[in-house]
Design an enzyme around this catalytic site. Sequence first.
Site, PDB file in Angstrom:
ATOM      1  N   MET A  27       0.853  -1.187   0.000  1.00  0.00           N
ATOM      2  CA  MET A  27       0.000   0.000   0.000  1.00  0.00           C
ATOM      3  C   MET A  27       0.885   1.232   0.000  1.00  0.00           C
ATOM      4  O   MET A  27       1.757   1.386   0.867  1.00  0.00           O
ATOM      5  CB  MET A  27      -0.938   0.003   1.211  1.00  0.00           C
ATOM      6  CG  MET A  27      -2.025  -1.056   1.154  1.00  0.00           C
ATOM      7  SD  MET A  27      -3.118  -1.049   2.594  1.00  0.00           S
ATOM      8  CE  MET A  27      -2.064  -1.889   3.804  1.00  0.00           C
ATOM      9  N   ALA A  28       0.657   2.100  -0.984  1.00  0.00           N
ATOM     10  CA  ALA A  28       1.484   3.288  -1.147  1.00  0.00           C
ATOM     11  C   ALA A  28       1.412   4.174   0.087  1.00  0.00           C
ATOM     12  O   ALA A  28       0.330   4.487   0.587  1.00  0.00           O
ATOM     13  CB  ALA A  28       1.032   4.070  -2.376  1.00  0.00           C
ATOM     14  N   CYS A 111      -2.956  -1.976  -9.974  1.00  0.00           N
ATOM     15  CA  CYS A 111      -3.176  -0.577  -9.628  1.00  0.00           C
ATOM     16  C   CYS A 111      -4.275   0.036 -10.499  1.00  0.00           C
ATOM     17  O   CYS A 111      -4.169   0.026 -11.727  1.00  0.00           O
ATOM     18  CB  CYS A 111      -1.883   0.221  -9.777  1.00  0.00           C
ATOM     19  SG  CYS A 111      -2.058   1.962  -9.320  1.00  0.00           S
ATOM     20  N   LYS A 151       0.380  -9.986  -8.771  1.00  0.00           N
ATOM     21  CA  LYS A 151      -0.865  -9.517  -8.152  1.00  0.00           C
ATOM     22  C   LYS A 151      -1.651  -8.742  -9.201  1.00  0.00           C
ATOM     23  O   LYS A 151      -1.096  -7.887  -9.893  1.00  0.00           O
ATOM     24  CB  LYS A 151      -0.582  -8.636  -6.942  1.00  0.00           C
ATOM     25  CG  LYS A 151      -1.833  -8.256  -6.144  1.00  0.00           C
ATOM     26  CD  LYS A 151      -1.448  -7.593  -4.823  1.00  0.00           C
ATOM     27  CE  LYS A 151      -2.688  -7.356  -3.959  1.00  0.00           C
ATOM     28  NZ  LYS A 151      -3.506  -6.237  -4.456  1.00  0.00           N
ATOM     29  N   ASN A 213      -7.655 -11.608  -2.325  1.00  0.00           N
ATOM     30  CA  ASN A 213      -7.543 -10.270  -1.752  1.00  0.00           C
ATOM     31  C   ASN A 213      -8.872  -9.539  -1.943  1.00  0.00           C
ATOM     32  O   ASN A 213      -9.476  -9.625  -3.007  1.00  0.00           O
ATOM     33  CB  ASN A 213      -6.397  -9.524  -2.438  1.00  0.00           C
ATOM     34  CG  ASN A 213      -6.233  -8.083  -1.984  1.00  0.00           C
ATOM     35  OD1 ASN A 213      -5.929  -7.220  -2.800  1.00  0.00           O
ATOM     36  ND2 ASN A 213      -6.417  -7.792  -0.717  1.00  0.00           N
ATOM     37  N   GLY A 214      -9.300  -8.825  -0.909  1.00  0.00           N
ATOM     38  CA  GLY A 214     -10.511  -8.032  -1.023  1.00  0.00           C
ATOM     39  C   GLY A 214     -11.485  -8.273   0.102  1.00  0.00           C
ATOM     40  O   GLY A 214     -11.933  -9.407   0.311  1.00  0.00           O
ATOM     41  N   ASP A 215     -11.765  -7.236   0.893  1.00  0.00           N
ATOM     42  CA  ASP A 215     -12.765  -7.270   1.963  1.00  0.00           C
ATOM     43  C   ASP A 215     -12.411  -8.228   3.088  1.00  0.00           C
ATOM     44  O   ASP A 215     -13.287  -8.880   3.662  1.00  0.00           O
ATOM     45  CB  ASP A 215     -14.147  -7.627   1.397  1.00  0.00           C
ATOM     46  CG  ASP A 215     -14.692  -6.554   0.478  1.00  0.00           C
ATOM     47  OD1 ASP A 215     -14.078  -5.476   0.387  1.00  0.00           O
ATOM     48  OD2 ASP A 215     -15.739  -6.793  -0.167  1.00  0.00           O
TER      49      ASP A 215
END
Length: 384
Positions: A27-28, A111, A151, A213-215
């Site tokens: 995460m940036a 991204c 990813k 990935n996600g939630d």
Amino acid sequence: MTLAPAPARALRIGPIDLDVPVVLAPMAGITNTAFRLLCREYGAGLYVSEMITSRALVERNDTTMRLIRHHESETPRSIQLYGVDPKTIAEAVRIIVAEDHADHVDLNFGCPVPKVTRKGGGAALPWKSSLFAEIVEQAVKAAGDIPLTVKMRKGIDPDHLTFLDAGRAAEDAGAAAVALHARTASEFYSGHADWNAIGELKQAVTSIPVLGNGDIWSADDAVRMMAETDCDGVVVGRGCLGRPWLFGDLAAAFGAESRPVDATLGFVADAFRRHAQLLVEFLEDEDHGCRDIRKHVAWYFKGYPVGSDVRTGLATAQSLAHIDDLLGQLDRDAPYPGADAEGQRGRAGRPKRPALPDKWLESRDVAADAGEMLRGAEIENSGG
């Protein structure tokens, strides 16, 4: 916080054995050395760096060279690379390997930020299937014995899905694992992640691990994702914002030894203070570190009885002493607030039409004159 019981689970990515099937998502501006160290103190798994631009690494940009540094206690070390040019990405991987900067490399094809996708990078790139395959193939070759993973997202939008083709191509190219953020670029972070897509990818990619990935906002979510999709591991992003001890919950949920957390306000305040200290050490500047911790205030204290004066003070603090004074005003015995502290963290955004290069969707091949445009997608600075 309720932890769902689950049998002991581990994860192998190439030669890397992980005690639990958990990966910290890049995460940036978040997953720098300071945050990775803090997460490691609570749990186990693989902790990935901020996104590193391959061209900036090849050109040895000062900021980039600082971002790829790992603390001596970090093992295994993981770096995520972003790029669009196969040769530049391969050269960046060779530098990482030759100079022993990492034990694992991940490639970012997920991204959704417009400044990246409008030039064909990030989540837009897998649409150009031959370019995607070439990037992964050359990067795997350059990585040698170091495992290289991918990813990605489901695709650009519901009408232009790429994840199954990209997953098979990454598998064929020798990737050690693939991870799917189960949203399209058009969804950004809105709505609900499509866990069914993770299950579809697991059915299509059979010889290497598939990560979901996600939630994932809690350990229960992670256990449920693996049960529902049969994926081999989870990638945790926004769910750990202001809650690095989530990795301890995850370790316990997957059968590893982990100390139970009683997330009183005092516990949270101590974690916040530790994070600030680590940022000061990482950035080698107290003022810079105290400015950087400001973005984390709302995440750490979500749902807790923290007055507006203290919140505002923490969001403007310029020294560790000032932070200490403000934290000293809190009721350390205030209990974990339950549902008020749970759920979504970070900005979700709204669905939007992805910004893409002109005529990008007309063909899955790269146009002969697209080279300059694609090189422009490699933003100068890493981490964002």
